[in-house]
Design a protein around this motif. Sequence first.
Motif, PDB file in Angstrom:
ATOM      1  N   LEU A 144       6.460   7.091  -7.973  1.00  0.00           N
ATOM      2  CA  LEU A 144       5.768   7.753  -6.995  1.00  0.00           C
ATOM      3  C   LEU A 144       6.719   8.436  -6.178  1.00  0.00           C
ATOM      4  O   LEU A 144       6.328   9.424  -5.370  1.00  0.00           O
ATOM      5  CB  LEU A 144       4.967   6.677  -5.918  1.00  0.00           C
ATOM      6  N   LEU A 145       8.142   8.441  -6.529  1.00  0.00           N
ATOM      7  CA  LEU A 145       9.178   9.127  -5.482  1.00  0.00           C
ATOM      8  C   LEU A 145       8.732  10.653  -5.744  1.00  0.00           C
ATOM      9  O   LEU A 145       8.787  11.311  -4.499  1.00  0.00           O
ATOM     10  CB  LEU A 145      10.259   8.943  -6.099  1.00  0.00           C
ATOM     11  N   PRO A 146       8.234  11.423  -6.626  1.00  0.00           N
ATOM     12  CA  PRO A 146       8.141  12.675  -6.557  1.00  0.00           C
ATOM     13  C   PRO A 146       6.785  12.985  -5.761  1.00  0.00           C
ATOM     14  O   PRO A 146       6.726  14.478  -5.428  1.00  0.00           O
ATOM     15  CB  PRO A 146       7.864  13.285  -8.008  1.00  0.00           C
ATOM     16  N   LYS A 147       6.096  12.075  -5.458  1.00  0.00           N
ATOM     17  CA  LYS A 147       4.595  12.320  -4.714  1.00  0.00           C
ATOM     18  C   LYS A 147       4.989  12.034  -3.251  1.00  0.00           C
ATOM     19  O   LYS A 147       3.808  12.272  -2.520  1.00  0.00           O
ATOM     20  CB  LYS A 147       3.660  11.561  -5.455  1.00  0.00           C
ATOM     21  N   LEU A 148       6.040  11.511  -2.750  1.00  0.00           N
ATOM     22  CA  LEU A 148       6.085  11.206  -1.400  1.00  0.00           C
ATOM     23  C   LEU A 148       6.766  12.416  -0.600  1.00  0.00           C
ATOM     24  O   LEU A 148       7.868  12.890  -0.780  1.00  0.00           O
ATOM     25  CB  LEU A 148       7.286  10.121  -1.360  1.00  0.00           C
TER      26      LEU A 148
ATOM     27  N   LEU B 151      -0.697   4.793  -0.250  1.00  0.00           N
ATOM     28  CA  LEU B 151      -0.853   3.653  -1.225  1.00  0.00           C
ATOM     29  C   LEU B 151      -0.266   2.154  -0.906  1.00  0.00           C
ATOM     30  O   LEU B 151       0.727   2.353  -0.308  1.00  0.00           O
ATOM     31  CB  LEU B 151      -0.365   4.306  -2.489  1.00  0.00           C
ATOM     32  N   VAL B 152      -1.304   1.150  -1.204  1.00  0.00           N
ATOM     33  CA  VAL B 152      -0.947   0.079  -0.797  1.00  0.00           C
ATOM     34  C   VAL B 152      -1.260  -1.094  -2.193  1.00  0.00           C
ATOM     35  O   VAL B 152      -2.233  -0.980  -2.656  1.00  0.00           O
ATOM     36  CB  VAL B 152      -1.782  -0.544   0.196  1.00  0.00           C
TER      37      VAL B 152
ATOM     38  N   ASN C 210       8.315  14.625   2.574  1.00  0.00           N
ATOM     39  CA  ASN C 210       9.258  14.531   3.449  1.00  0.00           C
ATOM     40  C   ASN C 210       8.742  13.955   4.732  1.00  0.00           C
ATOM     41  O   ASN C 210       7.581  14.504   5.089  1.00  0.00           O
ATOM     42  CB  ASN C 210      10.130  15.988   3.853  1.00  0.00           C
ATOM     43  N   GLY C 211       9.236  12.812   5.333  1.00  0.00           N
ATOM     44  CA  GLY C 211       8.916  12.231   6.471  1.00  0.00           C
ATOM     45  C   GLY C 211       7.788  11.064   6.076  1.00  0.00           C
ATOM     46  O   GLY C 211       7.578  10.390   7.033  1.00  0.00           O
ATOM     47  N   SER C 212       7.945  10.837   4.668  1.00  0.00           N
ATOM     48  CA  SER C 212       7.133   9.746   4.449  1.00  0.00           C
ATOM     49  C   SER C 212       7.899   8.096   4.879  1.00  0.00           C
ATOM     50  O   SER C 212       9.091   8.249   5.117  1.00  0.00           O
ATOM     51  CB  SER C 212       6.915   9.589   2.805  1.00  0.00           C
ATOM     52  N   SER C 213       6.952   7.080   4.675  1.00  0.00           N
ATOM     53  CA  SER C 213       7.695   5.967   5.144  1.00  0.00           C
ATOM     54  C   SER C 213       7.420   4.786   3.991  1.00  0.00           C
ATOM     55  O   SER C 213       6.105   5.010   3.578  1.00  0.00           O
ATOM     56  CB  SER C 213       7.029   5.327   6.339  1.00  0.00           C
ATOM     57  N   ILE C 214       8.356   4.053   3.399  1.00  0.00           N
ATOM     58  CA  ILE C 214       8.212   3.177   2.414  1.00  0.00           C
ATOM     59  C   ILE C 214       8.267   1.708   3.138  1.00  0.00           C
ATOM     60  O   ILE C 214       9.175   1.200   3.776  1.00  0.00           O
ATOM     61  CB  ILE C 214       9.058   3.165   1.187  1.00  0.00           C
ATOM     62  N   VAL C 215       7.292   1.130   3.085  1.00  0.00           N
ATOM     63  CA  VAL C 215       7.412  -0.645   3.599  1.00  0.00           C
ATOM     64  C   VAL C 215       7.366  -1.425   2.282  1.00  0.00           C
ATOM     65  O   VAL C 215       6.392  -1.628   1.727  1.00  0.00           O
ATOM     66  CB  VAL C 215       6.288  -0.900   4.709  1.00  0.00           C
ATOM     67  N   ASN C 216       8.152  -2.249   2.279  1.00  0.00           N
ATOM     68  CA  ASN C 216       8.470  -3.266   1.370  1.00  0.00           C
ATOM     69  C   ASN C 216       8.014  -4.779   1.977  1.00  0.00           C
ATOM     70  O   ASN C 216       8.557  -4.877   2.897  1.00  0.00           O
ATOM     71  CB  ASN C 216       9.901  -3.576   0.537  1.00  0.00           C
ATOM     72  N   VAL C 217       7.221  -5.522   1.485  1.00  0.00           N
ATOM     73  CA  VAL C 217       6.646  -7.016   1.957  1.00  0.00           C
ATOM     74  C   VAL C 217       7.765  -7.793   1.448  1.00  0.00           C
ATOM     75  O   VAL C 217       7.349  -8.266   0.122  1.00  0.00           O
ATOM     76  CB  VAL C 217       5.066  -7.007   1.903  1.00  0.00           C
ATOM     77  N   SER C 218       8.439  -8.269   2.155  1.00  0.00           N
ATOM     78  CA  SER C 218       9.567  -9.206   1.703  1.00  0.00           C
ATOM     79  C   SER C 218       9.113 -10.657   2.343  1.00  0.00           C
ATOM     80  O   SER C 218       7.989 -10.792   2.736  1.00  0.00           O
ATOM     81  CB  SER C 218      10.938  -8.744   2.227  1.00  0.00           C
ATOM     82  N   SER C 219      10.300 -11.481   2.737  1.00  0.00           N
ATOM     83  CA  SER C 219      10.061 -12.848   3.197  1.00  0.00           C
ATOM     84  C   SER C 219      11.141 -13.026   3.903  1.00  0.00           C
ATOM     85  O   SER C 219      12.305 -12.862   3.652  1.00  0.00           O
ATOM     86  CB  SER C 219       9.618 -13.892   2.005  1.00  0.00           C
ATOM     87  N   ILE C 220      11.030 -13.965   4.864  1.00  0.00           N
ATOM     88  CA  ILE C 220      12.148 -14.673   5.474  1.00  0.00           C
ATOM     89  C   ILE C 220      13.006 -15.585   4.615  1.00  0.00           C
ATOM     90  O   ILE C 220      14.114 -15.689   4.806  1.00  0.00           O
ATOM     91  CB  ILE C 220      11.796 -15.547   6.728  1.00  0.00           C
ATOM     92  N   ALA C 221      12.405 -16.022   3.427  1.00  0.00           N
ATOM     93  CA  ALA C 221      12.874 -16.665   2.312  1.00  0.00           C
ATOM     94  C   ALA C 221      13.950 -15.863   1.554  1.00  0.00           C
ATOM     95  O   ALA C 221      14.663 -16.319   0.807  1.00  0.00           O
ATOM     96  CB  ALA C 221      11.964 -17.387   1.323  1.00  0.00           C
TER      97      ALA C 221
ATOM     98  N   VAL D  26      -2.083   9.989  -9.098  1.00  0.00           N
ATOM     99  CA  VAL D  26      -2.146   9.867  -7.389  1.00  0.00           C
ATOM    100  C   VAL D  26      -1.677  11.170  -6.977  1.00  0.00           C
ATOM    101  O   VAL D  26      -0.798  11.780  -7.324  1.00  0.00           O
ATOM    102  CB  VAL D  26      -1.004   8.798  -7.301  1.00  0.00           C
ATOM    103  N   PRO D  27      -2.404  11.544  -5.845  1.00  0.00           N
ATOM    104  CA  PRO D  27      -2.030  12.731  -5.051  1.00  0.00           C
ATOM    105  C   PRO D  27      -0.663  12.420  -4.156  1.00  0.00           C
ATOM    106  O   PRO D  27       0.053  11.425  -4.031  1.00  0.00           O
ATOM    107  CB  PRO D  27      -3.041  12.857  -4.019  1.00  0.00           C
ATOM    108  N   GLN D  28      -0.299  13.631  -3.509  1.00  0.00           N
ATOM    109  CA  GLN D  28       0.586  13.509  -2.687  1.00  0.00           C
ATOM    110  C   GLN D  28       0.745  12.484  -1.552  1.00  0.00           C
ATOM    111  O   GLN D  28      -0.372  12.397  -0.744  1.00  0.00           O
ATOM    112  CB  GLN D  28       1.052  14.827  -1.883  1.00  0.00           C
ATOM    113  N   LEU D  29       1.445  11.543  -1.327  1.00  0.00           N
ATOM    114  CA  LEU D  29       1.563  10.535  -0.425  1.00  0.00           C
ATOM    115  C   LEU D  29       2.398  10.660   1.060  1.00  0.00           C
ATOM    116  O   LEU D  29       3.464  11.209   0.928  1.00  0.00           O
ATOM    117  CB  LEU D  29       2.069   9.254  -0.984  1.00  0.00           C
TER     118      LEU D  29
END
Length: 242
Positions: free
Chosen positions: A119-123, A11-12, A125-136, A75-78
């Motif tokens: 979404l935590l219950p749908k993630l 999911l994006v 084991n072995g899932s990856s979460i990526v947060n788009v942050s900033s050098i700011a 949402v299905p399992q992620l």
Amino acid sequence: MWSDVKNKVILVTGAGAGIGNALVKQLASAGATVIAVARSEAQLKDLVASDAKHIKPLLLDLSNWDKVREGLAAVPQLDGLVNNAGVAIIKPFEELTEQDFDTHFNVNIKAVFNVTQALLPKLRNGSSIVNVSSIAASRSFAGHTAYSATKAAVDSLTKSLALELGVRQIRVNSVNPTVVLTKMGRDNWTDPAKSGPLLAHIPLNRFCEVHEVVDAIGYLLSQKSSFVNGHHINLEGGYAVS
């Protein structure tokens, strides 16, 4: 790297334009099923038209806590989650309004918290979460006071979740680019008087391309980064060492 996401469900958020749009298309072309979240129906229609087999649209306004929870319920399992949606209202500190402050925090950090928790219950084991942050998040830029504060909060949340979710084998990391040459980035940084001073502090003497952020996210979603957890991947061409 991209072969690792084939047949995965990811999911994006913020999929309508810029980094999110490019990421959804790349993931779909690699064979992932992508749940593309955006608040523009027209943008989602365009995305689906590019690959209806792999791209599943989800129309949501991430600033509405309860509606987000309702919308994510089906949402299905992620296998992956990318918190990419964000806003940037660039003004001198004294000109920022309460609404500007609330808009930044509602989308840039509160929505990341809400979406991830929902979404935590749908993630899996072995899932990856990526947060788009900033050098700011770690460096100061004029006019970015509220924006920078939210991205610092995203970095803090990233580390906290990496600690708490690691026991579930869920990795949490962020990508932290400098200026990214999306359409908005190009529009905002074409003036040499504005871009010059910043470029002077970047040894590579250029800004970040969209595909470079997408590739970094792809790495963090893949098994190539299976022991990377709680990190901020700075995409800034050497700015930090200049």
